[in-house]
Scaffold this motif. Structure first.
Motif, mmCIF file in Angstrom:
data_model
loop_
_atom_site.group_PDB
_atom_site.id
_atom_site.type_symbol
_atom_site.label_atom_id
_atom_site.label_comp_id
_atom_site.label_asym_id
_atom_site.label_seq_id
_atom_site.Cartn_x
_atom_site.Cartn_y
_atom_site.Cartn_z
ATOM 1 N N ASP A 92 0.868 -1.153 0.023
ATOM 2 C CA ASP A 92 -0.223 -0.081 0.069
ATOM 3 C C ASP A 92 0.916 1.027 0.027
ATOM 4 N N PHE A 93 1.011 1.937 -1.145
ATOM 5 C CA PHE A 93 1.702 2.977 -1.362
ATOM 6 C C PHE A 93 0.816 4.453 -1.281
ATOM 7 N N THR A 94 -0.110 4.264 -0.439
ATOM 8 C CA THR A 94 -1.238 5.572 -0.399
ATOM 9 C C THR A 94 -0.510 6.887 0.194
ATOM 10 N N PHE A 95 -0.576 7.581 -0.639
ATOM 11 C CA PHE A 95 -0.088 9.189 -0.468
ATOM 12 C C PHE A 95 -0.963 9.873 -0.270
ATOM 13 N N ASP A 96 -0.688 10.936 0.810
ATOM 14 C CA ASP A 96 -1.347 11.818 1.222
ATOM 15 C C ASP A 96 -0.510 13.221 0.816
ATOM 16 N N GLU A 97 -1.117 13.818 -0.104
ATOM 17 C CA GLU A 97 -0.445 15.155 -0.479
ATOM 18 C C GLU A 97 -0.425 16.056 0.281
ATOM 19 N N GLN A 98 -1.587 16.164 1.007
ATOM 20 C CA GLN A 98 -1.834 17.401 1.949
ATOM 21 C C GLN A 98 -0.750 17.376 3.213
ATOM 22 N N ARG B 229 2.426 18.068 2.227
ATOM 23 C CA ARG B 229 2.588 19.510 1.822
ATOM 24 C C ARG B 229 2.950 20.308 3.113
ATOM 25 N N GLN B 230 2.030 19.922 4.170
ATOM 26 C CA GLN B 230 2.009 20.518 5.688
ATOM 27 C C GLN B 230 3.398 20.268 6.352
ATOM 28 N N SER B 231 3.974 19.252 6.142
ATOM 29 C CA SER B 231 5.394 18.778 6.551
ATOM 30 C C SER B 231 6.203 19.779 6.048
ATOM 31 N N ASP C 72 2.358 32.541 7.835
ATOM 32 C CA ASP C 72 1.351 32.782 6.786
ATOM 33 C C ASP C 72 1.995 33.441 5.623
ATOM 34 N N HIS C 73 3.159 33.589 5.555
ATOM 35 C CA HIS C 73 4.054 34.138 4.394
ATOM 36 C C HIS C 73 4.900 32.916 3.801
ATOM 37 N N VAL C 74 4.712 31.782 4.237
ATOM 38 C CA VAL C 74 5.429 30.625 3.529
ATOM 39 C C VAL C 74 4.506 29.948 2.711
ATOM 40 N N SER C 75 4.998 29.477 1.618
ATOM 41 C CA SER C 75 3.955 28.758 0.701
ATOM 42 C C SER C 75 4.914 27.563 0.236
ATOM 43 N N VAL C 76 4.463 26.370 -0.038
ATOM 44 C CA VAL C 76 4.902 25.124 -0.887
ATOM 45 C C VAL C 76 3.895 25.016 -1.930
ATOM 46 N N GLU C 77 4.791 24.684 -3.073
ATOM 47 C CA GLU C 77 4.054 24.443 -4.441
ATOM 48 C C GLU C 77 4.968 23.029 -4.889
ATOM 49 N N PHE C 78 4.011 22.401 -5.648
ATOM 50 C CA PHE C 78 4.611 21.153 -6.482
ATOM 51 C C PHE C 78 4.603 21.536 -7.807
ATOM 52 N N GLY C 79 5.922 21.055 -8.639
ATOM 53 C CA GLY C 79 5.921 21.267 -9.946
ATOM 54 C C GLY C 79 6.997 21.830 -10.294
#
Length: 148
Positions: free
Chosen positions: A57-63, A66-68, A85-92
């Motif tokens: 089971d390679f279930t992946f929780d993107e949220q 991202r939070q970590s 609140d001035h920190v963001s994480v994006e993927f891509g």
């Protein structure tokens, strides 16, 4: 001159050098500083189809992932007076995400790190070079010194 600075960092020790440069500029200009970290899309590393093949089971929780990352980046930014609140994480794509975030925030300066190697592409690095050529605002590449 600068009122809104976006600082793009990875999560290495060298990020502190980039954050320090952004902080100094923010102090001089009274600018608001935001931080972005762009990671590869985690789904490319954890495809569930392999779980079916291997029987795992390679279930992946993107949220959760991202939070970590947000927590880790916020911890790096906190000593420089940058609130979570001035920190963001994006993927891509790093270039695309940084340029898009800068446009959305109305950024007038992007600060990012670069390694001093050889040749124009290596001098700036592919990320710094891409951001420099696609951003609609000023870009400052901070030459980072790698920890020995």
């Amino acid at each position: 001159m600068y009122k809104n600075i976006l600082t793009a960092i990875d999560i290495s020790a060298e990020s502190e050098q980039v954050l320090q440069a952004a902080k100094r500029l923010g102090d001089v200009y009274g600018a608001e500083i935001s931080v972005i970290h762009v990671a590869d899309n985690p789904r490319t590393f954890y495809p569930s189809v392999y779980g079916e093949i291997a029987g795992y089971d390679f279930t992946f929780d993107e949220q959760t992932f991202r939070q970590s990352l947000v927590e880790r980046v916020a911890k790096l930014a906190q000593p420089f007076g940058i609130e979570s609140d001035h920190v963001s994480v994006e993927f891509g794509s790093v270039t695309n995400q940084v340029v898009e975030k800068a446009a959305n925030l109305g950024t007038d300066l992007i600060v990012l790190g670069s390694h001093g190697r050889h040749g124009i592409q290596l001098l700036l690095g592919s990320t710094a070079n891409g951001v420099l050529h696609h951003a609609e605002c000023d870009v400052l590449a901070v030459r980072v010194k790698e920890d020995s």
